[in-house]
Design an enzyme around this catalytic site. Sequence first.
Site, PDB file in Angstrom:
ATOM      1  N   ASP A 167      -8.781  -4.433  -6.148  1.00 35.41           N
ATOM      2  CA  ASP A 167      -8.432  -3.425  -5.303  1.00 35.41           C
ATOM      3  C   ASP A 167      -9.121  -1.895  -5.231  1.00 35.41           C
ATOM      4  O   ASP A 167      -9.080  -1.224  -6.377  1.00 35.41           O
ATOM      5  CB  ASP A 167      -6.833  -3.065  -5.548  1.00 35.41           C
ATOM      6  CG  ASP A 167      -6.153  -2.238  -4.521  1.00 35.41           C
ATOM      7  OD1 ASP A 167      -6.820  -1.464  -3.690  1.00 35.41           O
ATOM      8  OD2 ASP A 167      -4.965  -1.912  -4.522  1.00 35.41           O
ATOM      9  N   SER A 178       0.901  -1.114   0.064  1.00 37.60           N
ATOM     10  CA  SER A 178       0.054   0.122  -0.080  1.00 37.60           C
ATOM     11  C   SER A 178       0.946   1.404  -0.069  1.00 37.60           C
ATOM     12  O   SER A 178       1.540   1.331  -0.827  1.00 37.60           O
ATOM     13  CB  SER A 178      -0.858  -0.077   1.168  1.00 37.60           C
ATOM     14  OG  SER A 178      -1.843   1.102   1.069  1.00 37.60           O
ATOM     15  N   HIS A 201      -7.132  -5.347  -1.909  1.00 37.91           N
ATOM     16  CA  HIS A 201      -5.744  -4.671  -1.430  1.00 37.91           C
ATOM     17  C   HIS A 201      -5.094  -5.351  -0.537  1.00 37.91           C
ATOM     18  O   HIS A 201      -3.992  -5.259  -0.930  1.00 37.91           O
ATOM     19  CB  HIS A 201      -6.454  -3.309  -1.012  1.00 37.91           C
ATOM     20  CG  HIS A 201      -5.303  -2.307  -0.910  1.00 37.91           C
ATOM     21  ND1 HIS A 201      -4.497  -1.728  -1.602  1.00 37.91           N
ATOM     22  CD2 HIS A 201      -4.950  -1.821   0.573  1.00 37.91           C
ATOM     23  CE1 HIS A 201      -3.872  -0.767  -0.994  1.00 37.91           C
ATOM     24  NE2 HIS A 201      -4.088  -1.048   0.384  1.00 37.91           N
TER      25      HIS A 201
END
Length: 497
Positions: free
Chosen positions: A400, A308, A435
């Site tokens: 995501d 991330s 994600h």
Amino acid sequence: MEISVGPWHSPSWPRLKPDLHASRRSRRGHGSRLISSCWGRRVKLDFSPSVSVGFQSCRQEERTTRRRRPGGQMQLSVHPCRGLVDEKFTVLVQKAPPGFQLTLHALHKCDDGHSWEAFAHYCTSAAGTVNVSEDPSLGGTYSGVEQMGLLWSLRPVPGSRPWIRLRRVNAQTPMVFTISVYAGHQTEGFVGLVPLAGVEVERWYVAPGVQRIPVTEDELSAALYLPPGPGPFPGVLDLWGGGGKLVEYRAALLASHGFASLTLDYLTPKVTLETGKMVGNDYFEKAYRVLQQHPHVLGSRIAMIGLSFGTSMTLKMAAYSEVMKLRCAVCISGSHVQPVDGSISELMSFLSDNAAKTRVTDDNQVIWRDLLLPIPTDPTLKVDVGRLQCPLMLVVGEDDLNWPSCESAADMKDMMQQAGNSHLLTVLQYPNAGHLIEPPYTPLTRAGYFKSATSDKKAIALWGGETVAHAHAQEDAWRKILVFLRENLYGATDPRL
């Protein structure tokens, strides 16, 4: 240069107390791990006892319980009952009546006190057996043949607080699961049912002999996990996402696979809490030097891995740092879009300036992926990955909903093709994965509470992902990440190293 992974000793899992306020009885076990060397043979890691953790020898590899039934005993076994979190186990029911309907149930109480469960329906064979590795679940929290479904399909027990996420806070103690078997096909009310048999299973992030070393020098907030044995070992600098804090479990697991791993808190370190100022790019270079100069680390063989927000800094340092000479980089669910000449503070401001692009669902779940879209053409607003001189692996979930990882990966691929360094790029792209792509058998959190390191407000972040596809993506990606790191950190043939 010869790379040492340590002499082989009989492995031993630690004597432990999974719940400090509960049972004091010892739980003994036995485990072993192998890694692939650069010469194509299997190399055993040294699992000798570590004084810092207090390991003691154990022998039991399989736990079995039996319950009497009319005409005999039903037997439930799990093998191995103790192992690393990314290691599969086999659940076997034996000596049951032929065609007997049963429910297998997994229960785990996590660090924050919340309980998680999974269950699956089976029917015994003519021999009165169920082998979860071979037999299909007929329903429950997963269906079909799924050897580790009892872990990756875990979900909060009914009545739990909403939007929670299963994460390990203390990476040095095991996750303890109770696997039970119940008569009939049950779907609820397990707490009030009497199991026919039950087995406790321990999954560890640290292998026997792995050492944890707190790192506070140069104003760093970090923890170094060293593999068993004398080393020296290749190093990995581990960065997590926008929530801040020191997250240790991935670094611990990487050390269990032979990499000296330094996990770094770069958003909420002590220096930021004391001064109110975010760290600069030199903070990452300090961490790199600490790892590089450690006597048990091969300073010329260091990688970075980021998830991330952590991918933003991984890509920036890999492309522009004059200090950090990385052997490879792994970026999971991230983007190269950011002010190239800025620091963390400028990137945070850049995201805030685009906050109007935030989407909110009818369930009040927040989608942030549009903040970085469309992918800019302005070269000052994205890392020039054409400058990279080390192999790069991108791990992307096509569902995501937090970062535009798919669009970013496509743009990075185009940039590297134009620059002539696309041979350095590997892209792992997974349909219906979200994600939060983590080590395998971690249950999917499609949406959950999230508080940015720069905000006092919580939001329900919609991370994305479909349970089965996400579970399979995590297993495949982790296996390929380990291979990628071994090939680039252990597998070098450069005679200068």
